[in-house]
Design a protein around this motif. Structure first.
Motif, PDB file in Angstrom:
ATOM      1  N   LEU A 169     -13.148  -7.104  -2.024  1.00 22.75           N
ATOM      2  CA  LEU A 169     -13.097  -7.719  -0.696  1.00 22.75           C
ATOM      3  C   LEU A 169     -12.573  -9.146  -0.744  1.00 22.75           C
ATOM      4  CD1 LEU A 169     -16.571  -6.395   0.516  1.00 22.75           C
ATOM      5  CD2 LEU A 169     -14.324  -5.363   0.905  1.00 22.75           C
ATOM      6  N   PRO A 170     -11.928  -9.633   0.310  1.00 21.76           N
ATOM      7  CA  PRO A 170     -11.463  -8.851   1.462  1.00 21.76           C
ATOM      8  C   PRO A 170     -10.200  -8.063   1.109  1.00 21.76           C
ATOM      9  CG  PRO A 170     -10.793 -11.125   1.723  1.00 21.76           C
ATOM     10  CD  PRO A 170     -11.611 -11.062   0.453  1.00 21.76           C
ATOM     11  N   VAL A 171     -10.096  -6.868   1.624  1.00 21.99           N
ATOM     12  CA  VAL A 171      -8.928  -6.023   1.371  1.00 21.99           C
ATOM     13  C   VAL A 171      -7.719  -6.604   2.108  1.00 21.99           C
ATOM     14  CG1 VAL A 171      -7.961  -3.715   1.672  1.00 21.99           C
ATOM     15  CG2 VAL A 171     -10.377  -3.987   1.077  1.00 21.99           C
ATOM     16  N   LEU A 172      -6.580  -6.621   1.436  1.00 24.39           N
ATOM     17  CA  LEU A 172      -5.324  -7.154   1.989  1.00 24.39           C
ATOM     18  C   LEU A 172      -5.488  -8.595   2.469  1.00 24.39           C
ATOM     19  CD1 LEU A 172      -4.089  -4.017   3.996  1.00 24.39           C
ATOM     20  CD2 LEU A 172      -3.226  -4.837   1.799  1.00 24.39           C
ATOM     21  N   GLU A 173      -6.156  -9.389   1.672  1.00 25.32           N
ATOM     22  CA  GLU A 173      -6.398 -10.792   2.024  1.00 25.32           C
ATOM     23  C   GLU A 173      -5.085 -11.545   2.249  1.00 25.32           C
ATOM     24  OE1 GLU A 173      -8.897 -14.634   0.259  1.00 25.32           O
ATOM     25  OE2 GLU A 173      -8.429 -12.928  -1.033  1.00 25.32           O
ATOM     26  N   ASN A 174      -4.057 -11.217   1.440  1.00 24.37           N
ATOM     27  CA  ASN A 174      -2.765 -11.897   1.551  1.00 24.37           C
ATOM     28  C   ASN A 174      -1.727 -11.061   2.300  1.00 24.37           C
ATOM     29  OD1 ASN A 174      -3.611 -14.186  -0.033  1.00 24.37           O
ATOM     30  ND2 ASN A 174      -3.493 -12.843  -1.824  1.00 24.37           N
ATOM     31  N   GLY A 175      -2.199 -10.053   3.029  1.00 21.32           N
ATOM     32  CA  GLY A 175      -1.289  -9.210   3.796  1.00 21.32           C
ATOM     33  C   GLY A 175      -0.618  -8.141   2.944  1.00 21.32           C
ATOM     34  N   TRP A 176       0.382  -7.496   3.547  1.00 17.09           N
ATOM     35  CA  TRP A 176       1.067  -6.382   2.889  1.00 17.09           C
ATOM     36  C   TRP A 176       2.177  -6.836   1.955  1.00 17.09           C
ATOM     37  CZ3 TRP A 176      -0.383  -1.445   2.639  1.00 17.09           C
ATOM     38  CH2 TRP A 176      -1.299  -0.973   3.578  1.00 17.09           C
ATOM     39  N   ALA A 177       2.644  -8.067   2.088  1.00 16.11           N
ATOM     40  CA  ALA A 177       3.814  -8.515   1.316  1.00 16.11           C
ATOM     41  C   ALA A 177       3.641  -8.349  -0.199  1.00 16.11           C
ATOM     42  CB  ALA A 177       4.148  -9.958   1.673  1.00 16.11           C
ATOM     43  N   PRO A 178       2.520  -8.824  -0.798  1.00 14.61           N
ATOM     44  CA  PRO A 178       2.367  -8.647  -2.250  1.00 14.61           C
ATOM     45  C   PRO A 178       2.287  -7.171  -2.659  1.00 14.61           C
ATOM     46  CG  PRO A 178       0.800 -10.273  -1.414  1.00 14.61           C
ATOM     47  CD  PRO A 178       1.389  -9.585  -0.225  1.00 14.61           C
ATOM     48  N   VAL A 179       1.684  -6.351  -1.786  1.00 13.82           N
ATOM     49  CA  VAL A 179       1.558  -4.922  -2.096  1.00 13.82           C
ATOM     50  C   VAL A 179       2.935  -4.265  -2.118  1.00 13.82           C
ATOM     51  CG1 VAL A 179       0.643  -2.707  -1.307  1.00 13.82           C
ATOM     52  CG2 VAL A 179      -0.771  -4.772  -1.142  1.00 13.82           C
ATOM     53  N   TRP A 180       3.766  -4.582  -1.106  1.00 18.76           N
ATOM     54  CA  TRP A 180       5.098  -3.971  -1.047  1.00 18.76           C
ATOM     55  C   TRP A 180       5.973  -4.421  -2.201  1.00 18.76           C
ATOM     56  CZ3 TRP A 180       5.953   0.307   1.128  1.00 18.76           C
ATOM     57  CH2 TRP A 180       5.318   0.670   2.312  1.00 18.76           C
ATOM     58  N   LYS A 181       5.734  -5.646  -2.697  1.00 22.85           N
ATOM     59  CA  LYS A 181       6.508  -6.115  -3.852  1.00 22.85           C
ATOM     60  C   LYS A 181       6.201  -5.296  -5.101  1.00 22.85           C
ATOM     61  CE  LYS A 181       7.332 -10.937  -2.547  1.00 22.85           C
ATOM     62  NZ  LYS A 181       7.036 -12.364  -2.849  1.00 22.85           N
ATOM     63  N   THR A 182       4.981  -4.783  -5.181  1.00 24.76           N
ATOM     64  CA  THR A 182       4.625  -3.943  -6.329  1.00 24.76           C
ATOM     65  C   THR A 182       5.084  -2.500  -6.129  1.00 24.76           C
ATOM     66  OG1 THR A 182       2.448  -3.269  -5.490  1.00 24.76           O
ATOM     67  CG2 THR A 182       2.558  -5.345  -6.685  1.00 24.76           C
ATOM     68  N   VAL A 183       5.218  -2.103  -4.850  1.00 28.23           N
ATOM     69  CA  VAL A 183       5.628  -0.725  -4.559  1.00 28.23           C
ATOM     70  C   VAL A 183       7.127  -0.550  -4.771  1.00 28.23           C
ATOM     71  CG1 VAL A 183       5.833   1.019  -2.752  1.00 28.23           C
ATOM     72  CG2 VAL A 183       3.731  -0.316  -2.963  1.00 28.23           C
ATOM     73  N   TYR A 184       7.924  -1.458  -4.207  1.00 30.64           N
ATOM     74  CA  TYR A 184       9.377  -1.343  -4.328  1.00 30.64           C
ATOM     75  C   TYR A 184       9.977  -2.657  -4.820  1.00 30.64           C
ATOM     76  CZ  TYR A 184      14.253  -0.517  -3.414  1.00 30.64           C
ATOM     77  OH  TYR A 184      15.608  -0.380  -3.580  1.00 30.64           O
ATOM     78  N   PRO A 185      10.803  -2.573  -5.887  1.00 33.06           N
ATOM     79  CA  PRO A 185      11.207  -1.350  -6.589  1.00 33.06           C
ATOM     80  C   PRO A 185      10.372  -0.945  -7.799  1.00 33.06           C
ATOM     81  CG  PRO A 185      12.615  -3.166  -7.235  1.00 33.06           C
ATOM     82  CD  PRO A 185      11.652  -3.718  -6.236  1.00 33.06           C
ATOM     83  N   PRO A 186       9.525  -1.838  -8.391  1.00 32.71           N
ATOM     84  CA  PRO A 186       8.906  -1.425  -9.660  1.00 32.71           C
ATOM     85  C   PRO A 186       7.964  -0.241  -9.569  1.00 32.71           C
ATOM     86  CG  PRO A 186       7.953  -3.496  -8.910  1.00 32.71           C
ATOM     87  CD  PRO A 186       9.133  -3.205  -8.031  1.00 32.71           C
ATOM     88  N   GLY A 187       7.162  -0.161  -8.500  1.00 31.83           N
ATOM     89  CA  GLY A 187       6.158   0.891  -8.411  1.00 31.83           C
ATOM     90  C   GLY A 187       6.740   2.284  -8.294  1.00 31.83           C
TER      91      GLY A 187
END
Length: 362
Positions: A169-187
């Motif tokens: 917690l908190p989930v997505l504290e920094n928003g979706w931007a860091p998550v998407w950086k891990t998803v595309y392209p490396p993830g």
């Protein structure tokens, strides 16, 4: 020629997709939201793998390197197809460098690096020389061991009381931007995009009609396993997860039950040795078989020694340290400029061309 059974295909696909990801962690850029990045990458990875299996069905009896000449013609398709075996040899060199760095820093501190890399590449050469049977049996043997080690690790970590849900917690504290950086392209490219190499094996299966089902199921299961690992690491470390180079190795060091079951870091080394070995064997076997098919050689065995020698030289010289190896070469160069074109763009173009040609043929 011996064929790969459904279970053997499941085993080599599962261990290949886990690969070294489970040692180095996944989605460290997203911090404690890394597990969300894994889930999204796995979801999108299923569609990436689906494209590959559809291409297999549209090109029956042909391997990855044969798809391009068949659809683009010999003069355009063959040079493009040659990029894949060369990439596979390079990745085998990267895996050798992974072994070099981890084993020398965690297990064999004073052993010369050439000995560590040389023994590893020698084992790869031995397995590749034995053919598809030896490769598939290696996966068949490693799968239950990997699953057993993973199950023991989960049970022991839960019993050690080192996981705390508030670290999520908190989930997505920094928003979706860091998550998407891990998803595309490396993830998407790591593990899932790399799975295109398995198209070199699909023609050798006993039941080709089950390849799509087995591969998609395996992709989902490997994604779940990596998600569980990242979730455990975040439950233990919180935001510190992104700061560890070998989070699994560090995670295992925290297991302590009654001051009796402790210091299980060797589980992490075993993970790496088994998954990296099988992945290295698959990369090298696909490389030499691909070159053999493109050059119409009678046997791939003459290519094993020079290809393994190239991987050994690459593994010893491609980077000066772990940081350069992972962050500079992998994330800044390899993923955006090599993996995205070869794993995502070219297969998509190939699929479109194949479908158009089929429509025109009708």
């Amino acid at each position: 020629m011996n064929k790969i059974t459904g279970y053997q295909l499941f085993a080599i696909t599962f261990i290949f997709q886990i690969g070294t990801t489970i040692i180095f962690g996944f989605g460290g850029q997203a911090g404690k939201d890394a597990w969300i990045g894994v889930l999204l990458s796995s979801f999108l990875g299923v569609f990436v793998v689906l494209v590959y299996t559809v291409l297999m069905r549209l090109n029956p009896g042909l391997t990855l390197v044969q798809w391009f000449p068949a659809q683009f013609g010999r003069w355009i398709g063959t040079p493009i197809a040659f990029l894949y075996p060369l990439l596979f040899i390079y990745i085998a060199g990267r895996i050798t460098a992974d072994i070099r760095d981890m084993v020398s820093t965690t297990l064999l501190f004073n052993t010369p690096l050439i000995i560590i890399c040389g023994v590893f590449v020698f084992i790869i050469a031995y397995c590749v020389y034995g053919g598809i049977t030896r490769v598939s049996r290696l996966g068949e043997m490693f799968l239950p061991i990997v699953l057993l080690l993973f199950s023991i690790e989960v049970i022991l970590l839960i019993s050690s009381n080192v996981m705390h849900y508030h670290n999520l917690l908190p989930v997505l504290e920094n928003g979706w931007a860091p998550v998407w950086k891990t998803v595309y392209p490396p993830g998407i490219t790591q593990s899932y995009g790399e799975s295109i190499i398995l198209a070199m094996f699909w023609t050798e299966t006993k039941e080709p009609n089950k390849v799509m089902k087995i591969t998609i199921l395996t992709t989902i299961m490997s994604g779940i396993m990596v998600t569980i690992f990242d979730l455990m690491a975040v439950l233990v470390f919180g935001d510190m997860f992104s700061g560890f180079l070998y989070p699994l190795y560090t995670l295992l060091s925290l297991i302590s039950i009654g001051k009796f079951i402790e210091n299980l870091q060797m589980f992490g080394v075993l993970y790496l040795l088994m998954t990296a070995l099988l992945k290295g064997v698959i990369e090298m076997f696909a490389a030499v078989r691909g070159i053999q098919q493109l050059t119409n050689m009678k046997s791939y065995r003459a290519l094993v020694i020079p290809s393994c020698a190239a991987a050994l030289i690459l593994g010893m010289t491609m980077s000066k340290n772990i940081a350069e190896h992972i962050y500079r070469h992998h994330f800044e160069i390899l993923v955006p400029y090599v993996w995205v074109p070869l794993f995502l763009i070219l297969p998509t173009i190939l699929l479109i061309v194949t479908l158009l040609r089929r429509q025109l043929a009708k």
